[in-house]
Design a protein around this motif. Sequence first.
Motif, PDB file in Angstrom:
ATOM      1  N   ASP A  80     -15.217   6.294  -2.000  1.00 36.81           N
ATOM      2  CA  ASP A  80     -14.082   6.846  -1.242  1.00 36.81           C
ATOM      3  C   ASP A  80     -13.099   5.754  -0.808  1.00 36.81           C
ATOM      4  N   TRP A  81     -13.631   4.556  -0.516  1.00 38.44           N
ATOM      5  CA  TRP A  81     -12.764   3.476  -0.014  1.00 38.44           C
ATOM      6  C   TRP A  81     -11.671   3.104  -1.022  1.00 38.44           C
ATOM      7  N   ARG A  82     -11.940   3.298  -2.314  1.00 34.10           N
ATOM      8  CA  ARG A  82     -10.935   2.929  -3.332  1.00 34.10           C
ATOM      9  C   ARG A  82      -9.665   3.750  -3.168  1.00 34.10           C
ATOM     10  N   TYR A  83      -9.855   5.045  -2.881  1.00 38.05           N
ATOM     11  CA  TYR A  83      -8.689   5.915  -2.685  1.00 38.05           C
ATOM     12  C   TYR A  83      -7.932   5.498  -1.418  1.00 38.05           C
ATOM     13  N   ASP A 141     -10.681  -8.389   0.066  1.00 37.31           N
ATOM     14  CA  ASP A 141      -9.714  -9.445  -0.256  1.00 37.31           C
ATOM     15  C   ASP A 141      -8.290  -9.015   0.090  1.00 37.31           C
ATOM     16  N   GLY A 142      -7.588  -9.880   0.776  1.00 40.02           N
ATOM     17  CA  GLY A 142      -6.165  -9.653   1.038  1.00 40.02           C
ATOM     18  C   GLY A 142      -5.853  -8.659   2.138  1.00 40.02           C
ATOM     19  N   TRP A 143      -6.876  -8.270   2.937  1.00 35.46           N
ATOM     20  CA  TRP A 143      -6.633  -7.209   3.933  1.00 35.46           C
ATOM     21  C   TRP A 143      -5.585  -7.607   4.970  1.00 35.46           C
ATOM     22  N   ARG A 144      -5.527  -8.892   5.307  1.00 35.64           N
ATOM     23  CA  ARG A 144      -4.571  -9.321   6.352  1.00 35.64           C
ATOM     24  C   ARG A 144      -3.123  -9.149   5.908  1.00 35.64           C
ATOM     25  N   GLU A 145      -2.891  -9.159   4.570  1.00 38.06           N
ATOM     26  CA  GLU A 145      -1.520  -9.039   4.052  1.00 38.06           C
ATOM     27  C   GLU A 145      -1.218  -7.610   3.583  1.00 38.06           C
ATOM     28  N   ARG A 146      -2.239  -6.730   3.562  1.00 40.12           N
ATOM     29  CA  ARG A 146      -2.029  -5.391   2.996  1.00 40.12           C
ATOM     30  C   ARG A 146      -1.448  -4.435   4.040  1.00 40.12           C
ATOM     31  N   GLY A 147      -0.457  -3.620   3.633  1.00 38.99           N
ATOM     32  CA  GLY A 147       0.104  -2.614   4.532  1.00 38.99           C
ATOM     33  C   GLY A 147       1.545  -2.307   4.184  1.00 38.99           C
ATOM     34  N   HIS A 148       2.058  -1.244   4.807  1.00 42.45           N
ATOM     35  CA  HIS A 148       3.453  -0.830   4.593  1.00 42.45           C
ATOM     36  C   HIS A 148       4.293  -1.349   5.753  1.00 42.45           C
ATOM     37  N   GLU A 169      -2.438   7.105  -4.259  1.00 34.72           N
ATOM     38  CA  GLU A 169      -2.098   7.721  -5.543  1.00 34.72           C
ATOM     39  C   GLU A 169      -0.579   7.594  -5.699  1.00 34.72           C
ATOM     40  N   PRO A 170      -0.042   7.881  -6.887  1.00 30.60           N
ATOM     41  CA  PRO A 170       1.393   7.654  -7.127  1.00 30.60           C
ATOM     42  C   PRO A 170       2.301   8.291  -6.064  1.00 30.60           C
ATOM     43  N   LYS A 171       2.009   9.528  -5.651  1.00 32.87           N
ATOM     44  CA  LYS A 171       2.914  10.149  -4.678  1.00 32.87           C
ATOM     45  C   LYS A 171       2.630   9.711  -3.234  1.00 32.87           C
ATOM     46  N   LEU A 172       1.485   9.040  -3.014  1.00 34.83           N
ATOM     47  CA  LEU A 172       1.154   8.517  -1.677  1.00 34.83           C
ATOM     48  C   LEU A 172       0.419   7.187  -1.842  1.00 34.83           C
ATOM     49  N   PRO A 173       1.186   6.100  -2.044  1.00 34.71           N
ATOM     50  CA  PRO A 173       0.543   4.808  -2.321  1.00 34.71           C
ATOM     51  C   PRO A 173      -0.246   4.267  -1.131  1.00 34.71           C
ATOM     52  N   GLY A 174      -1.374   3.598  -1.428  1.00 30.58           N
ATOM     53  CA  GLY A 174      -2.196   2.996  -0.385  1.00 30.58           C
ATOM     54  C   GLY A 174      -1.547   1.740   0.167  1.00 30.58           C
ATOM     55  N   TYR A 191     -18.400  -1.004   8.308  1.00 28.36           N
ATOM     56  CA  TYR A 191     -16.938  -0.893   8.274  1.00 28.36           C
ATOM     57  C   TYR A 191     -16.371  -1.713   7.127  1.00 28.36           C
ATOM     58  N   ARG A 192     -15.467  -1.117   6.348  1.00 24.93           N
ATOM     59  CA  ARG A 192     -14.678  -1.855   5.362  1.00 24.93           C
ATOM     60  C   ARG A 192     -13.292  -2.070   5.962  1.00 24.93           C
ATOM     61  N   VAL A 193     -12.897  -3.352   6.044  1.00 22.29           N
ATOM     62  CA  VAL A 193     -11.564  -3.655   6.567  1.00 22.29           C
ATOM     63  C   VAL A 193     -10.624  -3.745   5.379  1.00 22.29           C
ATOM     64  N   ILE A 194      -9.705  -2.774   5.290  1.00 14.96           N
ATOM     65  CA  ILE A 194      -8.852  -2.582   4.120  1.00 14.96           C
ATOM     66  C   ILE A 194      -7.472  -3.206   4.328  1.00 14.96           C
ATOM     67  N   ALA A 195      -6.918  -3.062   5.524  1.00 13.20           N
ATOM     68  CA  ALA A 195      -5.539  -3.497   5.763  1.00 13.20           C
ATOM     69  C   ALA A 195      -5.327  -3.831   7.230  1.00 13.20           C
ATOM     70  N   ALA A 196      -4.349  -4.740   7.475  1.00 14.42           N
ATOM     71  CA  ALA A 196      -3.945  -5.056   8.851  1.00 14.42           C
ATOM     72  C   ALA A 196      -2.563  -4.488   9.157  1.00 14.42           C
ATOM     73  N   GLY A 197      -1.817  -4.137   8.102  1.00 15.47           N
ATOM     74  CA  GLY A 197      -0.473  -3.594   8.303  1.00 15.47           C
ATOM     75  C   GLY A 197      -0.506  -2.084   8.486  1.00 15.47           C
ATOM     76  N   VAL A 198       0.691  -1.513   8.543  1.00 15.35           N
ATOM     77  CA  VAL A 198       0.835  -0.060   8.725  1.00 15.35           C
ATOM     78  C   VAL A 198       0.283   0.686   7.509  1.00 15.35           C
ATOM     79  N   CYS A 199      -0.402   1.815   7.761  1.00 13.35           N
ATOM     80  CA  CYS A 199      -0.968   2.637   6.675  1.00 13.35           C
ATOM     81  C   CYS A 199      -0.472   4.078   6.828  1.00 13.35           C
ATOM     82  N   TRP A 200      -0.435   4.785   5.691  1.00 14.72           N
ATOM     83  CA  TRP A 200       0.020   6.187   5.724  1.00 14.72           C
ATOM     84  C   TRP A 200      -1.166   7.108   5.973  1.00 14.72           C
ATOM     85  N   HIS A 201      -1.378   7.512   7.227  1.00 15.41           N
ATOM     86  CA  HIS A 201      -2.514   8.398   7.498  1.00 15.41           C
ATOM     87  C   HIS A 201      -2.219   9.481   8.536  1.00 15.41           C
TER      88      HIS A 201
END
Length: 256
Positions: free
Chosen positions: A53-56, A25-32, A61-66, A79-89
């Motif tokens: 693992d996908w939850r993390y 839910d909401g993957w198209r709007e999720r991201g930094h 986490e607080p110092k590195l938000p998803g 495949y789990r589609v989590i986000a369409a925006g920028v991610c911290w990886h």
Amino acid sequence: MSWTGDPVWLADVLRAEGLHVIEHDGWRERGHGDFRDIRGVLCHHTGGGNPNDWRYVRDGEPKLPGPLAQLVLEKDGTYRVIAAGVCWHAGRGSWPGWPTDNANYHVIGIEAVSRGREPFDWTSQQIDAYQRGTAAILRRIGRDAADCVAHREYSSEGKIDPAGLDMHEFRRAVQGFIEGGAPMSAAEVEQIQEFITAFCGPIGSDIKDVREQLCGHGQRDAGQYAGWPQLDGLTLVEAIADIRTRLEKLELGGTA
Ligand SMILES: [Zn+2]
């Protein structure tokens, strides 16, 4: 390169490759924030190897938000589609054609569920889906397997992931899938079958004709070999055998 937008096509492109996809839910709007442009795929392992693992990856986490990656790849190849925006990886690092220390705004991250140490827990379905999914993304953005990179290859921070995967072999397989093109959809296969039927008749009828020529009318649809009236009820094979026997007798008679 011009701005190509966020990869809101991720789920569709993976499904078109024949892969199983769960859209969160909401993957198209999720991201930094939004991508600048998309230049490749950065491959990771989660380091956990568990069904949650996908939850993390989604929440961080607080110092590195998803979100910490756009995609999570389960052991069964889903495949789990989590986000369409920028991610911290990506963290700090470099790769030819990618911006140094700033890859998050330019590459899609795949976090594959794995414990990341020996004995390795990769499954064959997972590696197959890893290579096919990466190929589907690279084909979509017009890049080749040179832009499929392990985090450990990019990172200047000592990353080891994805541990246990030979990236030269991996890229060779990815390039093969890129060049092979997406597999045909069920609808396309059906269209081709209709085309063949329209021009050649139902598949199988010609084989029945051949059997009838060899064995006689009597066998049609009955699975029997009734033979030909012209051959006193013999099939072609029986008739030829009969002729051979008579010829051999004649020859014996002639030389005796
Ligand atoms: Zn990583």
